[in-house]
Structure formats: C-alpha cells, structure tokens
Design a protein around this motif. Structure first.
Motif, PDB file in Angstrom:
ATOM      1  N   LEU A   1       1.160  -1.033  -0.051  1.00 47.41           N
ATOM      2  CA  LEU A   1      -0.144   0.197  -0.388  1.00 47.41           C
ATOM      3  C   LEU A   1       1.146   1.190   0.176  1.00 47.41           C
ATOM      4  CD1 LEU A   1      -3.236   1.295   0.058  1.00 47.41           C
ATOM      5  CD2 LEU A   1      -2.836   1.544   2.572  1.00 47.41           C
TER       6      LEU A   1
ATOM      7  N   VAL B   1       0.649   4.655   0.196  1.00 45.70           N
ATOM      8  CA  VAL B   1       0.797   6.334   0.766  1.00 45.70           C
ATOM      9  C   VAL B   1       0.644   7.068   0.876  1.00 45.70           C
ATOM     10  CG1 VAL B   1      -1.211   7.147   2.267  1.00 45.70           C
ATOM     11  CG2 VAL B   1      -1.034   5.017   2.130  1.00 45.70           C
TER      12      VAL B   1
ATOM     13  N   ALA C   1      -3.443   5.042  -1.808  1.00 51.96           N
ATOM     14  CA  ALA C   1      -4.402   6.010  -1.347  1.00 51.96           C
ATOM     15  C   ALA C   1      -3.334   7.648  -1.189  1.00 51.96           C
ATOM     16  CB  ALA C   1      -3.991   5.290   0.782  1.00 51.96           C
TER      17      ALA C   1
ATOM     18  N   ALA D   1      -6.320   5.157   3.167  1.00 54.19           N
ATOM     19  CA  ALA D   1      -5.473   4.504   4.127  1.00 54.19           C
ATOM     20  C   ALA D   1      -5.852   3.713   4.766  1.00 54.19           C
ATOM     21  CB  ALA D   1      -3.774   4.732   4.603  1.00 54.19           C
TER      22      ALA D   1
ATOM     23  N   ILE E   1       3.592  -1.533   3.747  1.00 55.95           N
ATOM     24  CA  ILE E   1       2.376   0.110   4.461  1.00 55.95           C
ATOM     25  C   ILE E   1       4.298   1.156   4.106  1.00 55.95           C
ATOM     26  CG2 ILE E   1       1.352   2.047   4.708  1.00 55.95           C
ATOM     27  CD1 ILE E   1      -0.589  -0.064   6.538  1.00 55.95           C
TER      28      ILE E   1
ATOM     29  N   THR F   1       4.439   5.215   3.023  1.00 58.85           N
ATOM     30  CA  THR F   1       3.460   6.066   3.331  1.00 58.85           C
ATOM     31  C   THR F   1       4.341   7.793   4.033  1.00 58.85           C
ATOM     32  OG1 THR F   1       1.657   6.724   5.149  1.00 58.85           O
ATOM     33  CG2 THR F   1       3.023   5.640   5.910  1.00 58.85           C
TER      34      THR F   1
END
Length: 130
Positions: A10, A12, A36, A42, A54, A56
């Motif tokens: 993911l 972000v 995201a 997120a 993740i 981010t």
C-alpha cells in the motif's frame, strides 16, 4: 514473510507525482500495488484488507504520528515505512514509537527505500528504523 513477488504494498502519498513514481518503482519489483491519497483513505484500505507492507508519507491530510498509531492498531504485524520532508530527530523518535518500522527523510534515495521494504518483507517487522 513474502519475498516481494506478489506481495501487496500500500503506497500512501498525497503528492500525485511522487505516488506515481513510487508505484512505478515498486511495480517493477513484482509487487501488487494499492494506492491511497491520504491517511483516511489508507486507514479504510487497511480495514478492508491488510497489505503485506505500507509505504506512507507522514505530512498529508489525516497523517502524522497518530495516523501511524491508528494503522498499527488495525495492522499489528504489517511493516510500516514512513517518509517525510518535514522531519527531525524528535519526529523520527515519535514515529518509530508510534509503530513505524522504518523512517526516511525526503528526498528519499529510491534504492535504499526499495531495499528497506524488501528486507522488511523478507524478515518481518522487527527491522530497525533507519
């Protein structure tokens, strides 16, 4: 842990160009990517399905160290790598205490970032903060 091939990452990032660059870099490594645009998006994404890792940004809408804490509560085993252009030693300590596994100041060296994510996926979330 997984070796990266097929792992779900993911990404972000509220800056569209930076998010696109990160997606291009990690897609080339065989990751399945989810994106995201802010901390709330997120968080909802992680609630639906916890990724393998993740990556981010920190300073963005609904971001910050409490955002990292919130992610950690819903994804206790998921490696979290934080990047920020507005950090200092105190913020780094707060973010790592909140549950991040690694911390990078922007501008980020993409090779170091990719290596860190790969190591976390290979060895689990016990890796040291950078």
């Amino acid at each position: 842990m997984t070796n990266g091939k097929g792992a779900v990452l993911l990404i972000v990032e509220d800056d569209r160009e930076m998010r696109s660059l990160l997606c291009d870099e990690f897609c080339g490594m065989g990751y399945q990517l989810r994106e995201a645009r802010d901390g709330d998006e997120a968080f909802l994404s992680v609630l639906q399905s916890v990724p393998d890792a993740i990556l981010t940004d920190l300073r963005m809408p609904a971001g910050g160290d409490d955002y990292v804490s919130r992610l950690r509560t819903v994804a206790p085993q998921c490696p979290i790598v934080v990047m920020t252009a507005f950090g200092d030693a105190r913020l780094k300590a707060q973010v790592l205490k909140a549950g991040a596994n690694a911390y990078f100041d922007k501008p980020v060296h993409i090779a170091e970032l990719k290596n860190c994510v790969q190591q976390l996926l290979n060895h689990g979330p016990g890796a040291e903060g950078r």
